[in-house]
Motif scaffolding. Structure first.
Motif, short mmCIF file in Angstrom:
data_model
loop_
_atom_site.label_atom_id
_atom_site.label_comp_id
_atom_site.label_asym_id
_atom_site.label_seq_id
_atom_site.Cartn_x
_atom_site.Cartn_y
_atom_site.Cartn_z
N GLY A 59 0.78 -1.23 0.00
CA GLY A 59 0.00 0.00 0.00
C GLY A 59 0.82 1.28 0.00
N SER A 60 2.13 1.18 0.10
CA SER A 60 2.98 2.37 0.11
C SER A 60 3.14 2.95 -1.29
CB SER A 60 4.36 2.03 0.69
OG SER A 60 5.00 1.04 -0.10
N ILE A 61 3.34 4.27 -1.37
CA ILE A 61 3.55 4.96 -2.65
C ILE A 61 4.97 4.69 -3.14
CG2 ILE A 61 3.57 7.19 -3.83
CD1 ILE A 61 0.82 6.43 -2.95
N VAL A 62 5.09 4.28 -4.41
CA VAL A 62 6.41 3.94 -4.95
C VAL A 62 6.63 4.50 -6.35
CG1 VAL A 62 6.78 1.86 -3.55
CG2 VAL A 62 5.49 1.70 -5.70
N ASN A 63 5.88 5.55 -6.73
CA ASN A 63 6.07 6.07 -8.09
C ASN A 63 7.47 6.62 -8.31
OD1 ASN A 63 5.48 8.27 -6.37
ND2 ASN A 63 4.72 9.51 -8.07
N ALA A 64 8.07 7.28 -7.29
CA ALA A 64 9.43 7.81 -7.43
C ALA A 64 10.45 6.67 -7.49
CB ALA A 64 9.76 8.75 -6.28
#
Length: 341
Positions: free
Chosen positions: A31-36
């Motif tokens: 669920g963590s943001i990983v776009n970068a």
């Protein structure tokens, strides 16, 4: 790119910001943001494939205040705080970098720019001419440097001051994440109007709104280019203003007044704009040597993040699948043509 020992230095924070704002939100299985993380990994693979480095390293900013903040409390004061969603991705990005076998360099009190400037200088430094002459007299082979070329990957124009003939170049993204431009001295002049050696002088006069330092009030880019192109540096400009003018030094009263009134600001801006090349860091060129990014650890990390497309790209499976698809399409076209006749 030709066959040579090439060190690629990546401005971690500059590329991080670029990919974070270029890509839509992307979440990992937890669920963590990983776009970068995804964008940065994609850039690393592209750089390795396009620039063909023999050596690589990444530099990051530290959270501690830098010496520039001590010089000028307003330095970067207008910059917004880094998004929490980006801050939380930095450790994962660094995990990916290390998994690829690429070392990370950073130093409290300095920016990534200064760390890169220092490494670029160390890596591209030639031995003293006297030592080279002695080696030649002794019939020894002269190796001017283990590194033939340094390429700095960044989105920060300040880095253009580090360009040095063909030994130090800057590779800067121009459109999203897919296109970039390689800057030598000619390209720097085309973009800024001044040579790399004059970038700091130029910024000392015009300032920098993004870093929030003023330069000289009322001196715009056109006037700044004329001044530094003709006179080289602000020290020479102010020496001539104070009396030792020379036949080539002609200023309107208005410009002279602005320069005199803004002298303190110009000198401060000069110190803020200059990238340091003497950061006290331990640098070992052998630790930056990289033969391939496809390591067992890299595969494990990309699998954990569910970056399946990047994993295929890393292992070469994506290219294999493309070739197989093209071969199948060509086969189908040939069959259709045979049926027509």
């Amino acid at each position: 790119m030709g066959s040579m020992n090439r060190l690629v230095l990546i401005d971690g924070n500059a590329i991080l910001h670029r990919v974070y704002h270029a890509l839509p939100p992307l979440t990992a299985p937890d669920g963590s943001i990983v776009n970068a993380v995804y964008g940065f990994t994609s850039i690393l693979i592209k750089i390795f494939n396009d620039l063909k480095p023999t050596h690589m390293a990444v530099a990051f900013d530290r959270p501690e205040p830098t010496f520039r903040k001590a010089l000028f409390t307003g330095y970067q004061a207008k910059r917004p705080e880094m998004d929490t969603d980006l801050v939380t991705q930095i450790p994962k990005v660094q995990d990916v970098v290390r998994a690829f076998g690429i070392p990370i360099y950073e130093k409290a009190g300095f920016e990534a720019d200064d760390v890169i400037g220092t490494i670029a200088k160390k890596a591209s430094m030639r031995p003293p001419a006297s030592a080279m002459r002695e080696a030649l007299r002794a019939g020894q082979r002269v190796n001017a440097s283990a590194i033939d070329q340094v390429i700095i990957v960044t989105g920060d124009r300040d880095m253009l001051q580090l360009v040095e003939d063909e030994r130090v170049l800057v590779y800067m993204p121009t459109k999203g994440l897919s296109e970039a431009k390689l800057y030598g001295e000619k390209e720097v002049v085309e973009r800024l109007g001044v040579k790399p050696s004059h970038v700091v002088e130029f910024k000392a006069l015009v300032g920098d709104a993004s870093d929030n330092y003023p330069g000289v009030a009322g001196i715009g880019p056109k006037t700044a280019v004329e001044l530094v192109t003709r006179h080289g540096n602000i020290r020479e400009i102010y020496r001539k203003i104070r009396g030792d003018k020379g036949d080539d030094f002609k200023l309107s009263d208005t410009v002279r007044e602005k320069l005199l009134k803004g002298e303190e600001s110009a000198r401060l801006s000069h110190d803020l704009a200059m990238i340091r090349t003497d950061v006290p860091i331990a640098f070992d060129i052998s630790k930056t040597h990289v033969k391939a990014l496809d390591t067992p650890e890299a595969r494990r990390v990309l699998e954990t993040l569910h970056f399946h497309t990047l994993l295929k790209r890393l292992t070469g499976k994506e290219e294999t699948e493309k070739k197989a698809k093209k071969k199948e399409e060509k086969k189908e076209q040939n069959n259709e043509q045979q049926q027509l006749f």
